[in-house]
Design an enzyme around this catalytic site. Sequence first.
Site, short mmCIF file in Angstrom:
data_model
loop_
_atom_site.label_atom_id
_atom_site.label_comp_id
_atom_site.label_asym_id
_atom_site.label_seq_id
_atom_site.Cartn_x
_atom_site.Cartn_y
_atom_site.Cartn_z
N ASP A 33 0.82 -1.23 0.00
CA ASP A 33 0.00 0.00 0.00
C ASP A 33 0.85 1.27 0.00
O ASP A 33 0.33 2.38 0.09
CB ASP A 33 -0.96 0.01 1.20
CG ASP A 33 -0.22 0.02 2.53
OD1 ASP A 33 1.03 0.05 2.53
OD2 ASP A 33 -0.90 0.01 3.59
N GLY A 34 2.18 1.12 -0.06
CA GLY A 34 3.06 2.30 -0.15
C GLY A 34 3.65 2.71 1.18
O GLY A 34 4.58 3.51 1.22
N ARG A 88 11.88 26.77 5.20
CA ARG A 88 11.52 28.08 4.63
C ARG A 88 10.11 28.49 5.00
O ARG A 88 9.73 29.63 4.82
CB ARG A 88 11.72 28.06 3.10
CG ARG A 88 13.21 28.13 2.73
CD ARG A 88 13.46 27.93 1.27
NE ARG A 88 13.21 26.56 0.88
CZ ARG A 88 13.29 26.11 -0.37
NH1 ARG A 88 13.60 26.93 -1.33
NH2 ARG A 88 13.08 24.84 -0.63
N GLN A 89 9.33 27.54 5.56
CA GLN A 89 7.98 27.88 6.07
C GLN A 89 8.09 28.06 7.58
O GLN A 89 7.60 27.24 8.35
CB GLN A 89 7.00 26.77 5.71
CG GLN A 89 6.82 26.62 4.21
CD GLN A 89 5.88 25.48 3.87
OE1 GLN A 89 4.91 25.23 4.57
NE2 GLN A 89 6.17 24.78 2.79
N HIS A 121 17.73 27.14 6.72
CA HIS A 121 17.47 28.41 6.03
C HIS A 121 17.63 29.60 6.99
O HIS A 121 18.14 30.64 6.60
CB HIS A 121 16.09 28.38 5.39
CG HIS A 121 15.82 29.59 4.57
ND1 HIS A 121 16.63 29.96 3.51
CD2 HIS A 121 14.86 30.53 4.66
CE1 HIS A 121 16.17 31.08 2.99
NE2 HIS A 121 15.10 31.45 3.67
N ASP A 158 21.44 37.00 -2.84
CA ASP A 158 20.55 37.89 -2.08
C ASP A 158 21.19 38.16 -0.73
O ASP A 158 22.15 37.48 -0.34
CB ASP A 158 19.12 37.32 -1.96
CG ASP A 158 19.08 35.96 -1.28
OD1 ASP A 158 19.86 35.74 -0.34
OD2 ASP A 158 18.25 35.13 -1.70
N LYS A 182 17.38 40.46 -4.57
CA LYS A 182 16.52 39.52 -5.30
C LYS A 182 15.05 39.81 -5.00
O LYS A 182 14.67 40.00 -3.86
CB LYS A 182 16.86 38.09 -4.87
CG LYS A 182 16.00 37.03 -5.52
CD LYS A 182 16.53 35.63 -5.24
CE LYS A 182 16.03 35.06 -3.95
NZ LYS A 182 16.51 33.71 -3.70
N ARG A 184 11.42 38.00 -5.53
CA ARG A 184 10.81 36.74 -5.96
C ARG A 184 9.40 37.02 -6.44
O ARG A 184 8.58 37.58 -5.71
CB ARG A 184 10.80 35.74 -4.79
CG ARG A 184 10.26 34.38 -5.19
CD ARG A 184 10.50 33.32 -4.12
NE ARG A 184 11.86 32.79 -4.12
CZ ARG A 184 12.35 31.95 -5.02
NH1 ARG A 184 11.61 31.55 -6.03
NH2 ARG A 184 13.58 31.52 -4.91
N ASP A 208 25.06 30.23 -2.16
CA ASP A 208 23.71 30.29 -1.57
C ASP A 208 23.52 29.07 -0.67
O ASP A 208 24.31 28.12 -0.74
CB ASP A 208 22.65 30.30 -2.69
CG ASP A 208 21.36 30.99 -2.26
OD1 ASP A 208 21.21 31.31 -1.06
OD2 ASP A 208 20.48 31.21 -3.12
C1 R5P Z 1 15.96 31.66 -0.54
O1 R5P Z 1 15.89 32.60 0.23
C2 R5P Z 1 17.10 30.71 -0.53
O2 R5P Z 1 18.20 31.23 0.15
C3 R5P Z 1 17.51 30.34 -1.95
O3 R5P Z 1 17.99 31.49 -2.60
C4 R5P Z 1 16.35 29.77 -2.70
O4 R5P Z 1 15.79 28.71 -2.00
C5 R5P Z 1 16.76 29.31 -4.07
O5 R5P Z 1 15.63 28.89 -4.72
P1 R5P Z 1 15.60 28.73 -6.29
O6 R5P Z 1 16.72 27.84 -6.69
O7 R5P Z 1 14.25 28.10 -6.55
O8 R5P Z 1 15.69 30.08 -6.88
#
Ligand code: R5P
Length: 280
Positions: A33-34, A88-89, A121, A158, A182, A184, A208
């Site tokens: 069933d996974g 990131r959340q 993050h 960024d 940056k 987004r 990054d």
């Molecule tokens: C965002 O603040 C992170 O530090 C990365 O810059 C981000 O997760 C990169 O995401 P992507 O490769 O989708 O641009």
Amino acid sequence: MIVSGSTTQALAVRLAAETGQQLAEVSFEQFPDGERHVQVGAVTGEVVVVGSTASDGAHIELLQLQDAVREAGASEVTTVIPYMGYTRQNRAFQGGEAVSARAVARAISTGSDRVLTVNPHEDAVCDFFDVPAESIDAAGRLAEPLEELVDPLFLAPDSGALALAETVSDAYGGGTVDYFEKMRHSGTEVEIEPSDAGVGGRDVVLVDDIIATGATMSESVVVLNDREATRVFVTCVHPLLAHTAHLKLARAGVETVYGTDTLDRAVSEVSVAPAIANTL
Ligand code: R5P
């Protein structure tokens, strides 16, 4: 004893070598069933469970491993999360929204006495755990594959990655540091506002924490190539490389990506095992 998750095997092997600890026997199966089935061979005393959580399945597997090692005889469990997903959340932007980093941290805390994670993050994610939790800064390891650079510029795409660029520059032993701005626009679209830093005739090392869709790095590389940087090196701690990230980077002119083994990818050339071993 080191107990590895299914997606962090290369790192776990290196960590065992660094620490002189043995690797436990583990098996990962799936029911029809996974649902996942995890089993660990006999262990004693303090055990280190290593598992990156880049997918929902990997989160479940980590919780299962923590449970299995207690069944197998562990008296103390340190959980090492080389790449921790959902970080990131880390705040609610609207009412009723899950703070997902907190939710997963609480779950992981229930099976652990201590938690270590590599370059989350934001370091503040460690506060979400109910047990002692530390972040390990392994960004300096990214300087390892960089050979003779010409007038190097260590560049964060960024401002949030500026400290990482500084760490890599320090580990390299020279160069200047700068960052782009940056914006987004969506999960896959970003706009890069370059700084005034002169890049013509210089080697540029982009740094990054994560490459996810590759949008941030590919936009940055296009700007740097337009401004006639000599060579551009793309580095990141966590080479998530989701969806078509690899193709996007290649189409932008990136020849090589240096990532670490927090995630087991083709570009995971740099190991964070020494940094984890130092903190264990
Ligand atoms: C965002 O603040 C992170 O530090 C990365 O810059 C981000 O997760 C990169 O995401 P992507 O490769 O989708 O641009």
